[in-house]
Design a protein around this motif. Structure first.
Motif, PDB file in Angstrom:
ATOM      1  N   LYS A 610       0.902  -1.201  -0.098  1.00  0.00           N
ATOM      2  CA  LYS A 610       0.088  -0.072   0.021  1.00  0.00           C
ATOM      3  C   LYS A 610       0.757   1.322  -0.068  1.00  0.00           C
ATOM      4  N   ALA A 611       2.159   1.121   0.126  1.00  0.00           N
ATOM      5  CA  ALA A 611       3.079   2.187   0.090  1.00  0.00           C
ATOM      6  C   ALA A 611       4.534   1.739  -0.624  1.00  0.00           C
ATOM      7  N   ALA A 612       5.001   2.440  -1.270  1.00  0.00           N
ATOM      8  CA  ALA A 612       6.235   2.058  -1.941  1.00  0.00           C
ATOM      9  C   ALA A 612       7.393   2.061  -0.953  1.00  0.00           C
ATOM     10  N   SER A 613       7.381   2.611   0.213  1.00  0.00           N
ATOM     11  CA  SER A 613       8.453   2.688   1.154  1.00  0.00           C
ATOM     12  C   SER A 613       7.685   2.886   2.622  1.00  0.00           C
ATOM     13  N   GLU A 614       8.553   2.592   3.595  1.00  0.00           N
ATOM     14  CA  GLU A 614       8.078   2.663   4.972  1.00  0.00           C
ATOM     15  C   GLU A 614       7.943   4.133   5.237  1.00  0.00           C
ATOM     16  N   LEU A 615       8.851   4.855   4.589  1.00  0.00           N
ATOM     17  CA  LEU A 615       8.823   6.461   4.663  1.00  0.00           C
ATOM     18  C   LEU A 615       7.330   7.068   3.983  1.00  0.00           C
ATOM     19  N   GLU A 616       6.929   6.428   2.934  1.00  0.00           N
ATOM     20  CA  GLU A 616       5.569   6.729   2.428  1.00  0.00           C
ATOM     21  C   GLU A 616       4.404   6.451   3.338  1.00  0.00           C
ATOM     22  N   ALA A 617       4.837   5.077   3.921  1.00  0.00           N
ATOM     23  CA  ALA A 617       3.682   4.803   4.749  1.00  0.00           C
ATOM     24  C   ALA A 617       3.630   5.311   6.065  1.00  0.00           C
ATOM     25  N   CYS A 618       4.780   6.040   6.570  1.00  0.00           N
ATOM     26  CA  CYS A 618       4.680   6.794   7.849  1.00  0.00           C
ATOM     27  C   CYS A 618       4.127   8.322   7.658  1.00  0.00           C
ATOM     28  N   THR A 619       4.247   8.623   6.130  1.00  0.00           N
ATOM     29  CA  THR A 619       3.603   9.912   6.033  1.00  0.00           C
ATOM     30  C   THR A 619       1.945   9.807   5.718  1.00  0.00           C
ATOM     31  N   SER A 620       1.602   8.344   5.187  1.00  0.00           N
ATOM     32  CA  SER A 620       0.214   8.357   5.248  1.00  0.00           C
ATOM     33  C   SER A 620      -0.427   8.257   6.587  1.00  0.00           C
ATOM     34  N   VAL A 621       0.399   7.509   7.575  1.00  0.00           N
ATOM     35  CA  VAL A 621      -0.197   7.531   9.017  1.00  0.00           C
ATOM     36  C   VAL A 621      -0.364   8.872   9.475  1.00  0.00           C
ATOM     37  N   ASP A 622       0.593   9.746   9.230  1.00  0.00           N
ATOM     38  CA  ASP A 622       0.723  10.962   9.899  1.00  0.00           C
ATOM     39  C   ASP A 622      -0.608  11.969   9.016  1.00  0.00           C
ATOM     40  N   HIS A 623      -0.708  11.667   8.086  1.00  0.00           N
ATOM     41  CA  HIS A 623      -1.767  12.155   7.271  1.00  0.00           C
ATOM     42  C   HIS A 623      -3.294  12.004   8.035  1.00  0.00           C
ATOM     43  N   HIS A 624      -3.496  10.551   8.015  1.00  0.00           N
ATOM     44  CA  HIS A 624      -4.794  10.200   8.800  1.00  0.00           C
ATOM     45  C   HIS A 624      -4.761  10.781  10.180  1.00  0.00           C
ATOM     46  N   LEU A 625      -3.518  10.886  10.819  1.00  0.00           N
ATOM     47  CA  LEU A 625      -3.555  11.341  12.204  1.00  0.00           C
ATOM     48  C   LEU A 625      -3.857  12.863  12.300  1.00  0.00           C
ATOM     49  N   LYS A 626      -3.588  13.600  11.278  1.00  0.00           N
ATOM     50  CA  LYS A 626      -3.650  14.938  11.275  1.00  0.00           C
ATOM     51  C   LYS A 626      -5.416  15.120  10.806  1.00  0.00           C
ATOM     52  N   LYS A 627      -5.860  14.463   9.970  1.00  0.00           N
ATOM     53  CA  LYS A 627      -7.114  14.642   9.772  1.00  0.00           C
ATOM     54  C   LYS A 627      -8.262  14.277  10.951  1.00  0.00           C
ATOM     55  N   ALA A 628      -7.707  13.137  11.511  1.00  0.00           N
ATOM     56  CA  ALA A 628      -8.336  12.592  12.860  1.00  0.00           C
ATOM     57  C   ALA A 628      -8.465  13.606  13.962  1.00  0.00           C
ATOM     58  N   ALA A 629      -7.393  14.310  14.174  1.00  0.00           N
ATOM     59  CA  ALA A 629      -7.187  15.457  14.948  1.00  0.00           C
ATOM     60  C   ALA A 629      -8.031  16.695  14.864  1.00  0.00           C
ATOM     61  N   GLU A 630      -8.176  16.967  13.164  1.00  0.00           N
ATOM     62  CA  GLU A 630      -9.046  18.216  12.718  1.00  0.00           C
ATOM     63  C   GLU A 630     -10.408  17.879  12.943  1.00  0.00           C
ATOM     64  N   CYS A 631     -10.850  16.387  12.782  1.00  0.00           N
ATOM     65  CA  CYS A 631     -12.215  16.122  12.839  1.00  0.00           C
ATOM     66  C   CYS A 631     -12.741  16.405  14.271  1.00  0.00           C
ATOM     67  N   GLY A 632     -11.777  16.315  15.232  1.00  0.00           N
ATOM     68  CA  GLY A 632     -12.555  16.631  16.782  1.00  0.00           C
ATOM     69  C   GLY A 632     -12.740  15.352  17.344  1.00  0.00           C
ATOM     70  N   SER A 633     -12.999  14.168  16.705  1.00  0.00           N
ATOM     71  CA  SER A 633     -13.266  12.928  17.470  1.00  0.00           C
ATOM     72  C   SER A 633     -12.761  11.843  16.738  1.00  0.00           C
ATOM     73  N   PRO A 634     -11.349  11.450  16.888  1.00  0.00           N
ATOM     74  CA  PRO A 634     -10.733  10.448  16.170  1.00  0.00           C
ATOM     75  C   PRO A 634     -11.406   9.079  15.922  1.00  0.00           C
ATOM     76  N   SER A 635     -12.239   8.664  16.991  1.00  0.00           N
ATOM     77  CA  SER A 635     -12.996   7.636  16.673  1.00  0.00           C
ATOM     78  C   SER A 635     -14.026   7.651  15.656  1.00  0.00           C
ATOM     79  N   ALA A 636     -14.638   8.827  15.709  1.00  0.00           N
ATOM     80  CA  ALA A 636     -15.443   8.941  14.614  1.00  0.00           C
ATOM     81  C   ALA A 636     -14.943   9.218  13.101  1.00  0.00           C
ATOM     82  N   TYR A 637     -13.641   9.731  13.256  1.00  0.00           N
ATOM     83  CA  TYR A 637     -13.365   9.499  11.973  1.00  0.00           C
ATOM     84  C   TYR A 637     -12.646   8.411  11.276  1.00  0.00           C
ATOM     85  N   ILE A 638     -12.209   7.449  12.317  1.00  0.00           N
ATOM     86  CA  ILE A 638     -11.651   5.913  11.981  1.00  0.00           C
ATOM     87  C   ILE A 638     -13.088   5.371  11.577  1.00  0.00           C
ATOM     88  N   LEU A 639     -13.899   5.713  12.351  1.00  0.00           N
ATOM     89  CA  LEU A 639     -15.227   4.700  11.914  1.00  0.00           C
ATOM     90  C   LEU A 639     -15.645   5.213  10.584  1.00  0.00           C
TER      91      LEU A 639
END
Length: 713
Positions: A610-639
């Motif tokens: 799903k990612a060409a490298s572990e660095l790209e995968a880390c970037t994708s994880v950070d992107h989701h963490l940022k969007k979860a924080a902006e959502c206000g409710s990480p659990s709702a975003y993940i669902l």
């Protein structure tokens, strides 16, 4: 084994754990990179994709390695799944602890903060649990959408019905009176009648519900097809443009279908309809399609035996495996009864027993002269001259053999199932007298035959009486799906059954010797996932949802710990042992704990392409963490992302084009226990290393700045 970058001065145990865990990095996730284990003595190789097999194959000479082996074996014995996660987190958190030590964080602070942090995570992720009933409803609602054929979980079911080679996963019975096991012969009526409805659930902490709900007034009633299979008219989509249902291929498919009784009643039955737990099996399989088809057949058979009761029926104690080397993998199937391998000499005895009811004897120990049960006490006034006399030499051995054979003949025993080993000389004499003796039979098999034949297990043949011998067993040569008996040369597969026995044998086949262990491990892993999911009566949202919420939660706690003015910031982690100095290091320790989750998610994404490298995968994880924080409710975003099927999904992955309906679930107890065991092992080795440090001399330690950490005995 050799360890890389091991600091010989301090905390060797943690570095050894990290190095050992590095060997299993490619075993994480659904798309594992298998490893070849080569035996140096025999030069034979075995293909593995399990952390258990990996650790068993390594030469663990260090104490930390032995502790790691015991931890993984304990997880395997209790759950049968979660070992790769445990192994990876042991390595990730060992590195995290080492980083904390390099920043001069006290050991007491590391132990306290990490323990409380993990406990907080386990409480937080409870909102991502979903009941088995709701999971089945959601999986069924996904399977009847217009684009259901794009769904991987449904496509497997379609392929198994449309392709004769794949569909023949159910072993035809030897006797004409007993039907083969249909894959989809039983359907839970409540699941069928509601399979067209969308999931309406309100999970704790999410604050949102599914918006698409089927109108209550639009009802569908199950229909009974001519073959007795419960079907439903909830899905009006029919496959017309297919080589399987085209005019030219109609006669070929119909002729093949006629040879299979009661599995598919024509085009009116949609292959993607729900059948009990079959979609749940797929969701828990994590991509292991071969095991899925076998388990779906087992589930369908066990539910049929339960007469379609409303409760979910799956009894793992009624399942055994038989590995047949030399047959193509397409011959794998589920066969009623007990399938095992015997010698050609024993097979000649079986040919005389076909279509006959046999008298059966069950033994829960070894059938040898030297065997004694556990707890046996030898008489004190007896002097032992020779412990293991050869049965070929001396009169005593011949007397024992003659006596045992006489007992079997006197009670007219035809079949003996032995839990342990069998004396070879006694085996030969039994064959000469048309008595079939089979050793290494599991306790569950003995219990199953005892229930239906009224046979009672004995420890020694001298205990045998008429009430211990059962009747009604049948034995014959095992036949493949094409109806032919199979002769593998040195070993011959046979099948033992009895009227009403619930036992099912998963016959696993392959032509590659090194792959046999891999196939068996994958089957049992899938079976135990389903078993524990039904026992827990709930599952976790999979695909990295739980780990992502843990990562988000720990980072939030770390940020709050940096705000001394906020008195509520430390309420998540409360421990009397946590002193002021430990609170000072809380953010550092929590960030280190979070790094283990981030590495886990990154490696899973990389292993799945799903990612060409572990660095790209880390970037994708950070992107989701940022969007979860902006959502206000990480659990709702993940669902929300989980329902969309886009959670931690990269554009280059092999599963990126399967649409939004791909659902994956994880076990609750097995996953959380793997986390706890991993952290407990790391903290145990940390505290052991902190007390017993090898390398420097006593005076050097006393004069160093870390002398306060040691107590000299």
């Amino acid at each position: 084994m050799a360890f890389r970058d091991v600091n010989a001065r301090r905390h060797i145990g943690l570095q050894q754990l990290s190095s050992l865990a590095l060997a299993g990095r490619t075993l994480l996730g659904p798309m594992k990179s298998c490893k070849f284990i080569v035996d140096e003595s025999t030069k034979q190789s075995t293909l593995i994709c399990s952390a258990v097999r990996l650790i068993e194959s390594l030469d663990l000479t260090c104490a930390a390695g032995q502790l790691l082996n015991e931890t993984i074996q304990a997880q395997n014995k209790e759950f049968g799944t979660g070992m790769s996660t445990l192994l990876f987190l042991v390595g990730a958190w060992s590195n995290a602890v080492l980083e904390c030590l390099q920043q001069n964080v006290p050991v007491s602070a590391i132990v306290s903060v990490m323990s409380e942090g993990l406990n907080s995570c386990c409480e937080r992720v409870q909102c991502l649990q979903i009941s088995i009933h709701d999971a089945n409803k959601e999986l069924c609602s996904c399977s009847v959408r217009p684009n259901a054929f794009k769904n991987t979980s449904c496509q497997i079911g379609c392929d198994s019905l449309l392709n004769p080679e794949i569909f023949l996963y159910v072993q035809k019975d030897i006797s004409a009176s007993e039907e083969a096991i249909p894959r989809n012969s039983c359907c839970h009526q409540e699941g069928v009648s509601n399979c067209n409805k969308r999931l309406l659930s309100s999970l704790s902490g999410f604050g949102e519900i599914a918006s698409l709900v089927k109108p209550a007034g639009e009802k569908r009633t199950p229909k009974i097809s001519g073959s007795g299979v419960i079907t439903s008219s909830c899905n009006k989509k029919k496959l017309t443009h297919s080589r399987y249902f085209s005019t030219l291929g109609k006669s070929h498919f119909s002729s093949w279908q006629g040879n299979f009784q009661g599995y598919h009643s024509g085009p009116a039955v949609d292959p993607c309809e729900c059948y009990g737990l079959e979609h749940l099996v797929m969701a828990l399989s994590h991509g292991n399609h071969t095991s899925v088809k076998l388990l779906q057949s087992i589930v369908a058979h066990q539910q049929e035996k339960a007469e379609c009761s409303s409760s979910s029926q799956f009894n793992i104690a009624e399942i055994v495996t038989c590995c047949l080397l030399g047959l193509p993998e397409s011959y794998a199937c589920i066969s009623p009864g007990f399938v095992t391998l015997v010698s050609p000499e024993q097979a000649t005895v079986i040919k005389h027993f076909e279509d006959k009811l046999l008298r059966i004897l069950l033994m829960d120990g070894d059938l040898t002269e030297q065997y004694r049960h556990l707890g046996f006490s030898r008489p004190r006034n007896v002097r032992t001259i020779l412990e293991h006399p050869s049965l070929l030499e001396g009169r005593a051995g011949d007397l024992w053999l003659s006596r045992m054979l006489e007992i079997l003949i006197s009670f007219e025993v035809n079949l003996v199932l032995v839990k342990g080993s069998v004396c070879e000389n006694l085996m030969e004499r039994c064959i000469a007298n048309s008595i079939l003796v089979i050793g290494s039979v599991t306790r569950d098999v003995l219990h199953a035959f005892g229930e239906v034949t009224s046979a009672q297990s004995v420890t020694y043949l001298t205990q045998l009486n008429a009430s211990c011998v059962g009747s009604g067993a049948q034995v014959g040569l095992w036949k493949a799906c094409d109806g032919r008996a199979v002769d593998l040369g040195e070993l011959v597969p046979v099948r033992i059954k009895a009227q009403g026995i619930p036992l099912l044998t998963a016959v696993l086949t392959t032509t590659v010797a090194s792959k046999m262990q891999l196939i068996e491990d994958q089957f049992w892993t899938s079976a135990y996932r389903l078993h524990h999911a039904l026992n827990d009566e709930k599952v976790f949202l999979g695909g990295g949802a739980v780990e992502l919420l843990c990562l988000s939660h720990i980072r939030m706690l770390a940020e709050k710990s940096l705000q001394p003015a906020n008195k509520n910031a430390v309420k998540e982690i409360h421990n009397p042992w946590l002193t002021a100095s430990a609170t000072e290091y809380k953010s550092v320790v929590l960030q280190s704990l979070a790094s283990g989750w981030k590495q886990y998610l990154s490696v899973v994404m990389y292993n799945m392409a799903k990612a060409a490298s572990e660095l790209e995968a880390c970037t994708s994880v950070d992107h989701h963490l940022k969007k979860a924080a902006e959502c206000g409710s990480p659990s709702a975003y993940i669902l929300k992302e989980f329902r969309r099927g886009s959670l931690l999904r990269g554009s280059s992955g092999p599963l990126a084009d399967h649409g939004e309906d791909l659902k994956v679930y994880d076990n609750v107890a097995a996953k959380t226990e793997a986390w706890r065991r991993a952290l407990d092992l790391v903290l145990l080795v940390l505290q052991t290393d902190a007390e017993i440090i090898t390398g420097p001399q006593r005076n050097q330690l006393l004069n160093s700045h870390v002398s306060s950490e040691f107590m000299f005995l």
